[in-house]
Design an enzyme around this catalytic site. Structure first.
Site, PDB file in Angstrom:
ATOM      1  N   GLY A   1      86.150  49.771 -16.218  1.00 20.70           N
ATOM      2  CA  GLY A   1      86.353  48.376 -15.848  1.00 20.70           C
ATOM      3  C   GLY A   1      87.434  48.168 -14.804  1.00 20.70           C
ATOM      4  O   GLY A   1      87.558  48.931 -13.845  1.00 20.70           O
ATOM      5  N   ILE A   2      88.216  47.134 -14.996  1.00 20.60           N
ATOM      6  CA  ILE A   2      89.250  46.778 -14.032  1.00 20.60           C
ATOM      7  C   ILE A   2      90.262  47.900 -13.876  1.00 20.60           C
ATOM      8  O   ILE A   2      90.685  48.230 -12.761  1.00 20.60           O
ATOM      9  CB  ILE A   2      89.937  45.460 -14.436  1.00 20.60           C
ATOM     10  CG1 ILE A   2      88.964  44.285 -14.271  1.00 20.60           C
ATOM     11  CG2 ILE A   2      91.195  45.226 -13.613  1.00 20.60           C
ATOM     12  CD1 ILE A   2      89.497  42.961 -14.791  1.00 20.60           C
TER      13      ILE A   2
ATOM     14  N   ASP B   1      94.711  55.796 -21.215  1.00 18.33           N
ATOM     15  CA  ASP B   1      93.886  54.969 -22.090  1.00 18.33           C
ATOM     16  C   ASP B   1      93.934  55.565 -23.486  1.00 18.33           C
ATOM     17  O   ASP B   1      94.470  56.670 -23.686  1.00 18.33           O
ATOM     18  CB  ASP B   1      92.438  54.868 -21.583  1.00 18.33           C
ATOM     19  CG  ASP B   1      91.833  53.489 -21.848  1.00 18.33           C
ATOM     20  OD1 ASP B   1      92.004  52.975 -22.980  1.00 18.33           O
ATOM     21  OD2 ASP B   1      91.198  52.919 -20.938  1.00 18.33           O
TER      22      ASP B   1
ATOM     23  N   LEU C   1      91.260  29.513 -34.131  1.00 19.88           N
ATOM     24  CA  LEU C   1      92.455  29.736 -34.942  1.00 19.88           C
ATOM     25  C   LEU C   1      92.176  29.539 -36.434  1.00 19.88           C
ATOM     26  O   LEU C   1      92.663  30.313 -37.272  1.00 19.88           O
ATOM     27  CB  LEU C   1      93.578  28.794 -34.487  1.00 19.88           C
ATOM     28  CG  LEU C   1      94.907  28.972 -35.206  1.00 19.88           C
ATOM     29  CD1 LEU C   1      95.483  30.361 -34.966  1.00 19.88           C
ATOM     30  CD2 LEU C   1      95.898  27.893 -34.756  1.00 19.88           C
ATOM     31  N   ALA C   2      91.385  28.526 -36.780  1.00 23.51           N
ATOM     32  CA  ALA C   2      91.101  28.252 -38.191  1.00 23.51           C
ATOM     33  C   ALA C   2      90.366  29.408 -38.859  1.00 23.51           C
ATOM     34  O   ALA C   2      90.423  29.552 -40.090  1.00 23.51           O
ATOM     35  CB  ALA C   2      90.277  26.972 -38.314  1.00 23.51           C
TER      36      ALA C   2
ATOM     37  N   TYR D   1      94.617  35.632 -27.362  1.00 17.64           N
ATOM     38  CA  TYR D   1      94.548  36.227 -26.024  1.00 17.64           C
ATOM     39  C   TYR D   1      95.330  35.387 -25.015  1.00 17.64           C
ATOM     40  O   TYR D   1      96.113  35.917 -24.211  1.00 17.64           O
ATOM     41  CB  TYR D   1      93.088  36.347 -25.599  1.00 17.64           C
ATOM     42  CG  TYR D   1      92.867  37.025 -24.275  1.00 17.64           C
ATOM     43  CD1 TYR D   1      92.944  38.410 -24.167  1.00 17.64           C
ATOM     44  CD2 TYR D   1      92.568  36.294 -23.130  1.00 17.64           C
ATOM     45  CE1 TYR D   1      92.730  39.048 -22.949  1.00 17.64           C
ATOM     46  CE2 TYR D   1      92.357  36.914 -21.915  1.00 17.64           C
ATOM     47  CZ  TYR D   1      92.430  38.288 -21.832  1.00 17.64           C
ATOM     48  OH  TYR D   1      92.228  38.911 -20.622  1.00 17.64           O
TER      49      TYR D   1
ATOM     50  N   LYS E   1      98.628  36.507 -22.757  1.00 18.73           N
ATOM     51  CA  LYS E   1      98.632  36.518 -21.291  1.00 18.73           C
ATOM     52  C   LYS E   1      99.635  35.527 -20.714  1.00 18.73           C
ATOM     53  O   LYS E   1     100.233  35.769 -19.656  1.00 18.73           O
ATOM     54  CB  LYS E   1      97.220  36.237 -20.769  1.00 18.73           C
ATOM     55  CG  LYS E   1      96.221  37.347 -21.122  1.00 18.73           C
ATOM     56  CD  LYS E   1      96.698  38.710 -20.642  1.00 18.73           C
ATOM     57  CE  LYS E   1      95.701  39.809 -20.879  1.00 18.73           C
ATOM     58  NZ  LYS E   1      96.153  41.129 -20.391  1.00 18.73           N
TER      59      LYS E   1
ATOM     60  N   THR F   1      82.278  42.191 -15.439  1.00 15.69           N
ATOM     61  CA  THR F   1      82.495  43.436 -16.178  1.00 15.69           C
ATOM     62  C   THR F   1      81.492  43.496 -17.324  1.00 15.69           C
ATOM     63  O   THR F   1      80.728  42.550 -17.556  1.00 15.69           O
ATOM     64  CB  THR F   1      83.921  43.502 -16.755  1.00 15.69           C
ATOM     65  OG1 THR F   1      84.081  42.426 -17.699  1.00 15.69           O
ATOM     66  CG2 THR F   1      84.977  43.361 -15.654  1.00 15.69           C
TER      67      THR F   1
END
Length: 439
Positions: free
Chosen positions: A212-213, A232, A288-289, A344, A348, A380
């Site tokens: 990927g990236i 990795d 979240l719940a 996530y 970030k 991706t």
């Protein structure tokens, strides 16, 4: 995954249909290749009012390719020096400079407005220079045809430090970067002996490099002359070794969250690292719940806490050489948020906080710059698994009306990694085609 809509709009029937329906009409982007290393045509250099950079700008612009200062029928780029604008009335000079030429910009062209940092002591100058940000972000959403617009702020007397950034912005390497504001420091650039291989003699480590990236970042850094260490998790060792072998690089199977990760990285680069790219990341999406604590903790640990721990340890040990570069991968999700990604997006956004806080101290204490790239919708395997309609929305909701490629993130990372990019510090550059959300 192939973008069938982009292919459709490249045909005559597709253009007719999408035009009649008022649908997006993306233009295939021209990216860097050995056959197309530069834009086709000259850069038109215009000045809005007086310049705060004086004659120092000319040689820097000339280094990026052919430059004209009067007129060009179809300029590949337009650079407008607005560094001397200090009043609201002075903004009229920006309109006067660009209004007559904006329609003539070539397909896939570039507009770069040069500004000065807003002054904390002169609110009129600060207002005028901040106005350029709204202007450029709006212009990027107007011009279409695969063209981009950026604002580059250069401190007075620091034009020399802009060369690497102008080389990037005025080239095919920046195809998926638009609507960005980049503010330089007044730090002098480190020399580059060969612009075809600006990372020659430098050692770079890329985490999450198996595919990927990360694999694309490793590939572009190797292309630019770096000796690359690909890191990795051991579970991805087969892909990791394959990537490293293809690039003539070294494979380092290692879980970046391990307690001894920094020590093992330092041992793999006994001469020290010149470039450290934090790209490893995971997603464990759920609202979240419905998100158990372990899903939250894993994302924070991999995406953010491991970056903090290894960066701190490597800097403290002197394992990142003076003149080194640290580039971390943030995300547009950390800027705008995303449904089902509180973990996530938090991780970030945390990367952005790390960069803004650490950058000035790392430069002062270690001679190291710290920046981030923030990808948007990138094609991706992960985005290929997204449901069709959500995937199509992600592709179209930016000024270029298409998804980016891993190489777009890699090219941006490589620019930040260059020795001549010393003046680029504490920046978060969005590689998102100017996402309509958060950009």
């Amino acid at each position: 995954m192939a973008d069938r809509y982009l292919h459709l709009t490249g045909t005559a029937p597709g253009r007719f249909l999408t035009r009649r329906l008022g649908l997006p009409q993306p233009v295939p982007l021209r990216r860097w290749s050995p056959a197309t290393p530069t834009l086709d045509g000259p850069s038109l250099h215009l000045t809005a009012g007086a310049s705060a950079l004086g004659e120092a700008l000319g040689p820097v612009l000339a280094a990026t390719g052919p430059v004209v200062t009067t007129a060009a029928e179809r300029p590949a780029a337009v650079v407008v020096d607005a560094t001397g604008i200090t009043t609201a009335a002075g903004l009229g000079a920006v309109h006067a400079a660009l209004h007559p030429v904006v329609r003539s910009l070539a397909t896939g062209g570039r507009i770069v407005v040069l500004g000065s940092p807003p002054s904390p002591d002169d609110h009129h100058q600060a207002a005028a220079q901040q106005a350029l940000e709204g202007f450029v972000r709006s212009l990027g959403k107007e011009i279409g045809r695969g063209a981009t617009a950026q604002l580059l702020r250069i401190p007075p007397g620091a034009a020399a430090g802009a060369e690497s950034t102008l080389r990037f912005l005025l080239s095919p390497r920046s195809a998926y970067v638009s609507g960005q504001v980049i503010e330089l420091t007044d730090t002098a650039p480190d020399p580059v002996a060969d612009w075809a291989a600006p990372l020659s003699g430098r050692t770079a480590l890329v985490t999450g490099a198996a595919r990927g990236i990360g694999a694309s970042v490793a590939s572009v850094l190797a292309r630019d002359g770096a000796q690359v260490i690909c890191l990795d998790v051991p579970q991805a060792q087969e892909d990791l070794v394959r990537t490293a072998d293809r690039l003539g690089a070294r494979a380092l199977p290692l879980d970046i969250t391990a307690d001894d990760a920094a020590e093992r990285i330092a041992a793999a680069a006994p001469e020290g690292l010149d470039v450290l790219v934090h790209n490893a990341g995971v997603t464990r999406d759920r609202r979240l719940a419905n998100m158990p604590a372990e899903r939250w903790a894993q994302v924070i640990d991999v995406n953010l806490d491991s970056v903090l721990r290894t960066t701190d340890a490597l800097l403290k040990a002197g394992a990142v050489n003076r003149g080194g570069r640290i580039v971390a991968t943030a995300s547009i999700a950390g800027i705008a948020g995303n449904n089902g990604q509180t973990n996530y997006a938090a991780s970030k956004a945390g990367i952005i906080g790390l960069v803004r806080s650490l950058a000035p101290r790392a430069a002062a204490d270690h001679g190291v710059t710290v920046n981030a790239v923030a990808p948007g919708f990138i094609e991706t395997k992960m985005t290929a698994a997204v449901p069709l309609f959500i995937r199509e929305a992600g592709r179209r909701m930016n000024s270029l009306s298409q998804g980016g490629l891993p190489v777009d993130v890699a090219e941006t990372t490589a620019w930040l990694a260059q020795p001549a990019s010393t003046a680029v510090n504490g920046q978060v550059v969005r590689v998102c085609g100017q996402s309509l959300l958060g950009a």
